[in-house]
Design an enzyme around this catalytic site. Structure first.
Site, PDB file in Angstrom:
ATOM      1  N   HIS A 208      41.234  41.690  42.549  1.00 32.66           N
ATOM      2  CA  HIS A 208      39.890  41.588  41.976  1.00 32.66           C
ATOM      3  C   HIS A 208      40.012  41.024  40.562  1.00 32.66           C
ATOM      4  O   HIS A 208      40.412  41.712  39.637  1.00 32.66           O
ATOM      5  CB  HIS A 208      39.234  42.973  41.943  1.00 32.66           C
ATOM      6  CG  HIS A 208      37.756  42.941  41.734  1.00 32.66           C
ATOM      7  ND1 HIS A 208      37.190  42.612  40.523  1.00 32.66           N
ATOM      8  CD2 HIS A 208      36.722  43.180  42.587  1.00 32.66           C
ATOM      9  CE1 HIS A 208      35.871  42.667  40.623  1.00 32.66           C
ATOM     10  NE2 HIS A 208      35.553  43.013  41.864  1.00 32.66           N
TER      11      HIS A 208
ATOM     12  N   CYS B 187      29.753  42.648  46.562  1.00 35.46           N
ATOM     13  CA  CYS B 187      30.954  41.935  46.123  1.00 35.46           C
ATOM     14  C   CYS B 187      32.102  42.359  47.023  1.00 35.46           C
ATOM     15  O   CYS B 187      31.898  42.641  48.202  1.00 35.46           O
ATOM     16  CB  CYS B 187      31.246  42.201  44.651  1.00 35.46           C
ATOM     17  SG  CYS B 187      31.552  43.932  44.261  1.00 35.46           S
TER      18      CYS B 187
END
Length: 619
Positions: free
Chosen positions: A541, A26
Site C-alpha cells: 500500500h 480502496c
C-alpha cells in the site's frame, strides 16, 4: 464470507441511504462519506467478525474489510440499488480535465464510423486521381455520400452522444442539430442570404453549421440545464407534448441567435491558436506533435485536439494537424517490430509482431501499453522518431482533406481535393517511412531489458529458499525500513491486516517481491496485491490515504491477472508530488494470510535496496 450479508450489515450500521453521501473503496476498506458520523453504529461494526477495523479520518468513515473489499462493495451497490451519486465519488478536476472528459465521451461512441468514413473518403480521392472512378458516376456519388455524410451531418451524431453525456433528451437534441443542418438554412448561408428572427439578425458562416462541432455541444449543454426547469413548470399530464414543444421553440432560435455564433467564434479561436503556432514554425509544430502525441494519448489529452481537426476542415477544407500524427503512430509500430526481432522471449516476440500490425492500422494501445512503454527505451526512441517525421511533414505542408483514425489507411486522404491547394503526399509517405525505420533501427541499437534475459538473472535469486520451509521475499522498494507499529494507520500498525514491515521509499518504483500473479491493482495505482507461486498473499500500500489523489502521481505497469517475476516493475509513483499534496509515502508491506504460516520474520535492516531480501516466511 458471504459478501452479500456483510454488505447488508455494514450498510445498515452506517445508517443506510439516508446517511450516506458517497461510497468508494480502496485496497482494503470501504470509504464512506456520511452526513452524520454519529449515527453510524461504530461499536457494532467493530464487533462484526467480518470487519477488521473502523477508522474515522479525513472526513471519511472507513470500514476495513480486507482483500475481498471489492466484492463487498459490489454487493452493497447491487443490493441497495445505489444511485450514481452515492455509489461513486464525486468527480473533481480542473477545467482541462473536464473538457477532455466531455470530448472523449462525445466522440468515442462513433469513432469507428468516423474513421471508416475518413478512410473511404481518402480512397475515393485516390480513385479519381488514378482514373478508376469518375466523379460524375453514380457509383462515386453513392460512395461519396456514405463517406461525406458523416462529416456533413456531424452535428446530428454529436447531438445524440452529447445528450447522453449531459443526461438530457437525445431526440430533442437531435432535432436541434437537424435544424442547424437543414438544407434551406445551409443553402441560405452558402448564398449569403440575410436571415432574421422577428427582426433580430441571424449570423451564419458561409458553410452554415454542417461539419461544425462546438455549437451543437454548447446547445445540448444548455438544453440539459433548461429541460429540467421546463418539467418543473409543466404539469405531468401535459409534459409529453408541451415540454418538447417549449424546448424546440426556445432552443432552436437561441442556438441560431446566440449559442451557434458563440460556438463558432470559440471554435475559430481554438483553431487559430494552433494555426498560429503552425504559422510561426511548421517544423516546430510537427516536431512537438510528432514527439508527444503518444504521451498525450496516454493521459487522454489527445481528445483536446480532436475539435481542432474538425474545425480546420470546416473552416479551410483541410487539416494540417492530422498528417503530423501519422509518423508518431507508425513509429511505435517500428519500435515494437524491433522488440519482436531482438527479444528472446517468445511471448514478447508474439506481442511485438501483433502490436506492430495494429499500430499500422492506427491502434497503438496494445503497442504502447503492451510493448514499448513497459520496456521504456523503445517508447522513447519511437517518440523521438515520430518527432522527426512530424517535423518533415510540417516542413512539407502536408494536408488532410478528411478526418479519421490516423493510420496507413488515411494516407489517401492527404490527396488534394481542392483546386489550388497543394498537399505533398509523397513527403508524407517518406517522412512516415523514415520514422518507422528510425524507430526500428534505434530500438535495435539502444536495446532494452529483455524479459528472457532478466528471467535467467532472477532464477538464481527470485523465490530463494534459504532453508527447509523458509522462503525469502525481495524488497519491492528502496528506502528506510520501519516497523509496522510506526505506520500512522491503526489498521496496519496493529497488525490486523497481517505481519510485515513498512518502507519510507527513496525511489518511486514498486517492484514485484516474488514470482506470482497480480490479484489486485487499483486504477489509482496506490495499492497492489500479489499472490506468489508459493501461495503467499502480499499487500503493498503506497503511502497513507493516497487513494484520495485519484491516481495523480501514479503510473501502473501491470493489470489484474498478470503473471510477474520478482523484480518486475509494478507501479511508478511521484514521491515529491505525493508529499506536496500532504500525504505520507510510508508504504506498509504485509502478508495478509499470515495465519497460514508459522511466522513472518523481519531481517533486522535499517536501509534496504529493492530486490534485497527483506522478509522471511517460515512455513
Amino acid at each position: 464470507m458471504d459478501n452479500k450479508a456483510v454488505g447488508k450489515r455494514v450498510w445498515e450500521a452506517v445508517g443506510g441511504q439516508k446517511n450516506v453521501n458517497s461510497l468508494v473503496h480502496c485496497a482494503t476498506r470501504l470509504r464512506f462519506k456520511l452526513k452524520d458520523e454519529s449515527i453510524a453504529d461504530t461499536e457494532k461494526l467493530k464487533g462484526d467478525p467480518d470487519v477488521i477495523q473502523v477508522v474515522q479520518s479525513g472526513g471519511q468513515y472507513q470500514v476495513v474489510i480486507g482483500s475481498n473489499v471489492a466484492d463487498v462493495y459490489q454487493a452493497i451497490v447491487d443490493e441497495e440499488g445505489l444511485a450514481d451519486q452515492v455509489a461513486k465519488e464525486e468527480k473533481s478536476g480542473n477545467i482541462l480535465s473536464k473538457f477532455i472528459d466531455i470530448i472523449s465521451s462525445i466522440f468515442t461512441p462513433f469513432l469507428g464510423a468516423m474513421a471508416a468514413a475518413g478512410v473511404l473518403k481518402g480512397f475515393l480521392s485516390l480513385a479519381t486521381v488514378l482514373g478508376w472512378l469518375a466523379a460524375e458516376s453514380g457509383a462515386y456519388q453513392i460512395l461519396f455520400a456514405a463517406a461525406d455524410g458523416v462529416f456533413t451531418f456531424l452535428p446530428v451524431m454529436l447531438a445524440f452522444t452529447a445528450a447522453k453525456k449531459f443526461k438530457t433528451n437525445q431526440f430533442l437534441a437531435v432535432a436541434i442539430a437537424m435544424a442547424l443542418v437543414y438544407p434551406a438554412i445551409t443553402a441560405a448561408a452558402g448564398a449569403g442570404t440575410a436571415l432574421d428572427f422577428f427582426g433580430i439578425s441571424v449570423i451564419l458562416s458561409p458553410s452554415g453549421y454542417t461539419s461544425s462541432v462546438i455549437p451543437i455541444i454548447l446547445a445540448v449543454w444548455v438544453q440539459s440545464k433548461f429541460e429540467p426547469l421546463v418539467k418543473k413548470i409543466i404539469p405531468q399530464f401535459l409534459q409529453m407534448i408541451l415540454v418538447p414543444l417549449i424546448i424546440l421553440l426556445v432552443m432552436v432560435p437561441l442556438t441560431f441567435l446566440a449559442l451557434g455564433p458563440i460556438g463558432t467564434v470559440a471554435g475559430n479561436a481554438l483553431g487559430s491558436l494552433f494555426n498560429s503556432i503552425y504559422g510561426f514554425s511548421p517544423i516546430v509544430a510537427g516536431l512537438i506533435m510528432g514527439s508527444f502525441w503518444q504521451v498525450f494519448v496516454m493521459f487522454g489529452m489527445h481528445w483536446g485536439f480532436v475539435p481542432i481537426m474538425f474545425l480546420n476542415i470546416d473552416q479551410f477544407g483541410y487539416d494540417i494537424l492530422m498528417p503530423m500524427l501519422l509518423p508518431a503512430v507508425l513509429a511505435q509500430g517500428g519500435a515494437a517490430l524491433a522488440v519482436a526481432v531482438r527479444s528472446k522471449d517468445s511471448k514478447l516476440r508474439s506481442l511485438g509482431i501483433s502490436s506492430t500490425i495494429t499500430a499500422l492500422f492506427g491502434i497503438t494501445e496494445p503497442t504502447v501499453y503492451g510493448v514499448t512503454l513497459p520496456l521504456k527505451k523503445p517508447f522513447i526512441v519511437a517518440c523521438v522518431s515520430g518527432g522527426i517525421g512530424g517535423a518533415l511533414i510540417g516542413f512539407a505542408g502536408v494536408k488532410s482533406f478528411a478526418s479519421g483514425l490516423v493510420s496507413l489507411l488515411t494516407i489517401p486522404s492527404f490527396i488534394s481535393t481542392i483546386d489550388g491547394v497543394e498537399s505533398n503526399v509523397t513527403m508524407a509517405i517518406i517522412a512516415t517511412g523514415i520514422s518507422f525505420i528510425l524507430a526500428f533501427l534505434g530500438t535495435l541499437l539502444v536495446g532494452f531489458e529483455d524479459p528472457a534475459e532478466e528471467t535467467k538473472k532472477m532464477k538464481a535469486t527470485a523465490g530463494e529458499t534459504l532453508s527447509s520451509g523458509r522462503h525469502n521475499l525481495k524488497s519491492p522498494l528502496t528506502g528506510k525500513v520501519l516497523p509496522l507499529s510506526e505506520v500512522a494507520d491503526q489498521v496496519f500498525s496493529s497488525g490486523a491486516m497481517g505481519k510485515g514491515i513498512a518502507i519510507e521509499p527513496e525511489k518511486g518504483e514498486l517492484l514485484a517481491p516474488a514470482d506470482g500473479e497480480i490479484t489486485t491493482i487499483f486504477p489509482t495505482g496506490h495499492a497492489v496485491g500479489l499472490t506468489t507461486t508459493d501461495g503467499i498473499e502480499i499487500l503493498m500500500h503506497i503511502g497513507m490515504d493516497t487513494v484520495e489523489l485519484n491516481g495523480a502521481g501514479f503510473e501502473t505497469f501491470v493489470k489484474q491477472g498478470d503473471q510477474v517475476k520478482a523484480g518486475d516493475l509494478l507501479v511508478k509513483f511521484d514521491i515529491d508530488a505525493i508529499r506536496a499534496a500532504g500525504y505520507s509515502t510510508v508504504t506498509p508491506i504485509v502478508i495478509t494470510n499470515t495465519d497460514q504460516f508459522t511466522d513472518v520474520l523481519e531481517l533486522d535492516q535499517e536501509e534496504i535496496i529493492s530486490t534485497e531480501d527483506f522478509l522471511a516466511i517460515v512455513k
